[in-house]
Design a protein around this motif. Structure first.
Motif, mmCIF file in Angstrom:
data_model
loop_
_atom_site.group_PDB
_atom_site.id
_atom_site.type_symbol
_atom_site.label_atom_id
_atom_site.label_comp_id
_atom_site.label_asym_id
_atom_site.label_seq_id
_atom_site.Cartn_x
_atom_site.Cartn_y
_atom_site.Cartn_z
ATOM 1 N N VAL A 415 0.760 -1.058 0.172
ATOM 2 C CA VAL A 415 0.073 0.088 -0.001
ATOM 3 C C VAL A 415 0.907 1.384 0.004
ATOM 4 N N THR A 416 0.467 2.608 -0.604
ATOM 5 C CA THR A 416 1.215 3.597 -0.349
ATOM 6 C C THR A 416 1.033 4.503 0.709
ATOM 7 N N ASN A 417 -0.011 4.362 1.544
ATOM 8 C CA ASN A 417 -0.136 5.031 2.758
ATOM 9 C C ASN A 417 0.936 4.432 3.694
ATOM 10 N N SER A 418 1.410 5.419 4.763
ATOM 11 C CA SER A 418 2.594 4.904 5.549
ATOM 12 C C SER A 418 1.938 3.886 6.532
ATOM 13 N N ASP A 419 2.919 3.154 7.339
ATOM 14 C CA ASP A 419 2.423 2.401 8.375
ATOM 15 C C ASP A 419 2.098 3.002 9.455
ATOM 16 N N HIS A 420 2.759 4.232 9.918
ATOM 17 C CA HIS A 420 2.816 4.810 11.218
ATOM 18 C C HIS A 420 3.039 6.240 10.933
ATOM 19 N N VAL A 421 2.312 7.181 11.500
ATOM 20 C CA VAL A 421 2.321 8.466 11.615
ATOM 21 C C VAL A 421 2.153 9.176 12.664
ATOM 22 N N ASN A 422 3.133 10.206 13.140
ATOM 23 C CA ASN A 422 3.181 10.649 14.395
ATOM 24 C C ASN A 422 3.012 12.303 14.056
ATOM 25 N N ILE A 423 2.049 13.045 14.842
ATOM 26 C CA ILE A 423 1.791 14.177 14.517
ATOM 27 C C ILE A 423 2.054 15.287 15.821
ATOM 28 N N ASP A 424 2.737 16.217 15.791
ATOM 29 C CA ASP A 424 2.670 17.155 17.043
ATOM 30 C C ASP A 424 2.226 18.640 16.620
ATOM 31 N N LEU A 425 1.516 19.017 17.523
ATOM 32 C CA LEU A 425 0.882 20.319 17.366
ATOM 33 C C LEU A 425 1.283 21.116 18.513
ATOM 34 N N ARG A 426 1.998 22.326 18.047
ATOM 35 C CA ARG A 426 2.088 23.231 19.449
ATOM 36 C C ARG A 426 1.511 24.679 19.201
ATOM 37 N N PHE A 427 0.441 24.990 20.229
ATOM 38 C CA PHE A 427 -0.256 26.189 19.911
ATOM 39 C C PHE A 427 0.262 27.299 20.656
ATOM 40 N N ALA A 428 -0.250 28.364 20.264
ATOM 41 C CA ALA A 428 0.251 29.852 20.575
ATOM 42 C C ALA A 428 0.820 29.943 21.991
ATOM 43 N N ASP A 429 -0.219 29.451 23.085
ATOM 44 C CA ASP A 429 -0.105 29.295 24.309
ATOM 45 C C ASP A 429 1.100 28.278 24.894
ATOM 46 N N GLY A 430 1.765 27.677 23.960
ATOM 47 C CA GLY A 430 2.687 26.682 24.550
ATOM 48 C C GLY A 430 1.909 25.151 24.616
ATOM 49 N N SER A 431 0.794 25.453 24.631
ATOM 50 C CA SER A 431 0.188 23.840 24.738
ATOM 51 C C SER A 431 0.594 22.952 23.590
ATOM 52 N N GLN A 432 0.291 21.588 23.868
ATOM 53 C CA GLN A 432 0.859 20.682 22.899
ATOM 54 C C GLN A 432 -0.223 19.654 22.826
ATOM 55 N N ALA A 433 -0.347 19.046 21.435
ATOM 56 C CA ALA A 433 -1.247 17.791 21.401
ATOM 57 C C ALA A 433 -0.524 16.801 20.311
ATOM 58 N N SER A 434 -0.587 15.810 20.459
ATOM 59 C CA SER A 434 -0.118 14.881 19.335
ATOM 60 C C SER A 434 -1.046 13.816 19.021
ATOM 61 N N PHE A 435 -1.002 13.213 17.716
ATOM 62 C CA PHE A 435 -1.910 12.284 17.090
ATOM 63 C C PHE A 435 -0.926 11.440 16.397
ATOM 64 N N LEU A 436 -1.143 9.973 16.990
ATOM 65 C CA LEU A 436 -0.453 8.913 16.328
ATOM 66 C C LEU A 436 -1.527 7.807 15.841
ATOM 67 N N HIS A 437 -1.164 7.703 14.647
ATOM 68 C CA HIS A 437 -1.918 6.428 13.645
ATOM 69 C C HIS A 437 -0.950 5.650 13.359
ATOM 70 N N SER A 438 -1.111 4.492 13.904
ATOM 71 C CA SER A 438 -0.187 3.372 13.584
ATOM 72 C C SER A 438 -1.000 1.998 13.415
ATOM 73 N N ASP A 439 -0.738 1.457 12.139
ATOM 74 C CA ASP A 439 -1.202 0.184 11.926
ATOM 75 C C ASP A 439 -0.114 -1.015 11.941
ATOM 76 N N ILE A 440 0.925 -0.627 12.796
ATOM 77 C CA ILE A 440 1.846 -1.627 13.093
ATOM 78 C C ILE A 440 1.975 -1.401 14.748
#
Ligand SMILES: NC(=O)c1ccc[n+]([C@@H]2O[C@H](COP(=O)([O-])OP(=O)(O)OC[C@H]3O[C@@H](n4cnc5c(N)ncnc54)[C@H](O)[C@@H]3O)[C@@H](O)[C@H]2O)c1
Length: 561
Positions: A415-440
């Motif tokens: 398949v051409t989609n990745s097996d495992h992706v992690n995203i990190d968001l930084r907000f203007a006030d310094g807060s942080q959020a991450s999202f992990l989608h993993s098929d492995i």
């Protein structure tokens, strides 16, 4: 703009009707359809020539003779009066007002939790929740309500069903009575607020008895659910389907018996179709949405809105230019576990959220359909990411400052989609959020791990089994995928003595057809959209930035969304 006079006068110093009504006034202003003048001086009722509707919530009365006469004449000549809470009782000595109502309200009952049941069909109560709770004072209308009145709200009251709100024609105008209310707790009920909003709109002469015809562009896996919902929501009706595949068209004909078209253009040419739901694969959304808007249709686009922000901006501009509604089917905003998580965060009871980790996945071979082919799907991020980023941006209100992401392709080569992706968001006030989608991911992380300044919430996956009996009476066990069960939410709060108290949250019931009920409310009554397209634009801005970051080896990308 419809001019409203809100008469919110308090005689009793304990009652601040104007402060209590603030959520209603906000809702009216948010729609952009109403211009609200808030007054506390009854003399303002003597000249209503500039207003279409009066919303009165007061314990102050009776009215002076001049105001009484002017108000009564104005209603009979086409004005709308919504007499809420104690108003009618406060004005009980005003004969002309009593004649508008045609009944006298019963004695006031002190504030208590009421079970409220809309008594439809009527434009004011169509599509409201079948039943909702309001903590409020009550003045029943039941005894001797006039025969030309229409009950709008009933409440079960000591083993009987009683009328608590009604509408009545009065000459060329409209009189509405709402016997529920009295304080801020009543206005805290979203359904009750919606009812008051509708009463005011109806009082202003808005009574759309019409139905919007809807067409589905693409009749795939999700389309039957759209069709079912359209059949259940008053004010919307499925009138056509288009799909390139003959088998899908035949399926749609069998499921709903509606007109089917080979091409989207065929669907767009049908004047009975006024709203188009775009449920084709993601890479085709923008072109079909733009075509539908150009044909003068309102549009619901499936998630993800598009694969590129530039496409989103084109769609937003086209909707504005065509003055058509454009929204995105972010259906998981109403998932009971997310609703409970959002309420917990927005209540402020755990302080300010500053850290979120979210996860979806497991270990399993990806499907071999378009969902795993990046040129069509947009990549791993865009599928569940459309929901997870949407949730994240509802929980964190600040601007996103930067997004960084990494993708790994280690196991599934077909398949051409990745097996495992992690995203990190930084907000203007310094807060942080991450999202992990993993098929492995052989081991699951919690769905949500959220920290706030005075507490935290963990959403654990539940592994539920459905047990049934097979044809030979054997036990058949069907394990639900984790994503198919709402997470178990635990709230953690420091108890001030060095320990931490844990509370497992009771999840609310799923609200049925919430997205489409809101769409009908918006199209018919101008109520605010649950999913403004600008929200979905932010989701795409983040996902596009994550895609760029992946291409640049995980470098943080500025977003400003
Ligand atoms: N909101 C949700 O939770 C949710 C759930 C599932 C799918 N979706 C979204 O719904 C969309 C459709 O997904 P699906 O799983 O139903 O896909 P699907 O492949 O099952 O269905 C898509 C259908 O569109 C048809 N089609 C493709 N191009 C077309 C065109 N140009 N004109 C007319 N028909 C065309 C195909 O023949 C197919 O029948 C995607 O955007 C997906 O992300 C959303």
């Amino acid at each position: 703009m419809i001019p409203i006079l809100a008469y919110l006068s308090a005689r009793n110093p304990d009652r601040d009707h104007a402060a209590a009504a603030a959520p209603l006034l906000r809702l009216l202003r948010r729609t952009g359809a109403f211009e609200v003048d808030v007054v506390t001086d009854a003399s303002r009722l003597a000249d209503l020539s500039h207003h279409r509707v009066v919303f009165a919530a007061t314990d102050d009365g009776p009215l002076g003779a001049e105001e009484e006469q002017a108000l009564s004449d104005w209603v009979r000549q086409g004005g709308g009066l919504v007499a809420a809470h104690g108003t009618l009782a406060a004005w009980r000595e005003n004969r002309l007002i009593r004649e508008l109502a045609g009944f006298a309200p019963a004695d006031r009952v002190d504030s208590t939790e009421l079970v409220v049941r809309p008594a439809g069909p009527h434009p004011v109560v169509d599509r409201l929740d079948d039943e909702f709770f309001v903590t409020a004072e009550l003045q029943l209308a039941s005894d001797g309500i006039p025969p030309d009145a229409t009950a709008l709200l009933n409440v079960p009251w000591r083993y009987s069903s009683q009328v608590a709100a009604l509408a009545r024609p009065a000459g060329d105008g409209r009189f509405l009575y709402v016997g529920i209310g009295g304080g801020p707790a009543a206005y805290a009920s979203v359904s009750f607020l919606q009812f008051l909003y509708r009463s005011i709109a109806f009082g202003a002469g808005q009574a759309p008895a019409r139905v919007f015809g809807v067409g589905l562009a693409g009749y795939g896996a999700i389309a039957r659910d759209h069709g079912r919902q359209l059949g259940e929501v008053a004010g919307l009706e499925l009138r056509g389907v288009s799909d390139l595949a003959p088998g899908r068209r035949a399926q749609a004909e069998g499921d709903f018996g509606v007109a089917v078209h080979e091409t989207v253009d065929g669907l767009l040419a049908d004047p009975a179709v006024e709203v188009v739901v775009v449920g084709t694969p993601p890479n085709t959304h923008a072109e079909i949405v733009l075509g539908a808007l150009a044909a003068g249709k309102h549009v619901v686009c499936e998630k993800p809105f598009a694969l590129r922000l530039s496409d989103v901006d084109q769609m937003l501009a086209a909707a504005r230019a065509a003055e058509r509604t454009l929204t995105v089917y972010q259906s998981r905003r109403w998932d009971p576990d997310f609703v409970a998580l959002r309420q917990t965060v927005e209540s402020g009871s755990i302080g300010r959220a500053f850290h979120l980790e979210s996860f979806i996945g497991g270990y399993g071979h990806p499907c071999s359909y378009w969902h795993t082919h990046e040129p069509i799907s947009g990549g791993t991020i865009y599928d569940w990411g459309s929901h997870y980023i949407d949730w994240t941006l509802l929980l964190f209100k600040e601007q996103v400052a930067t997004v960084s992401a990494v993708a790994q392709d280690l196991v599934w080569r077909d398949v051409t989609n990745s097996d495992h992706v992690n995203i990190d968001l930084r907000f203007a006030d310094g807060s942080q959020a991450s999202f992990l989608h993993s098929d492995i991911a052989s081991a699951l992380k919690p769905k949500w791990y959220l920290l706030a300044t005075a507490g935290g919430v963990v959403g654990d996956w539940r592994r539920e089994s459905v047990l049934t009996r097979g044809t030979m009476d054997e036990l058949v066990e069907d394990r639900l995928a984790p994503a198919d069960s709402p997470a178990r939410l635990t709230v953690f709060r420091p108890n001030g003595e060095g320990g931490v108290a844990e509370e497992v949250l009771a999840l609310p019931r799923r609200v049925r057809n919430a997205f489409y009920r809101n769409l009908a409310d918006h199209l018919l009554l101008g109520e605010p959209l649950s999913v403004p397209p600008e929200d979905a634009r932010r989701n795409i801005a983040v996902m596009e930035a994550a895609t760029h970051s992946i291409a640049q080896g995980g470098r943080p990308v500025r977003v400003g969304a």
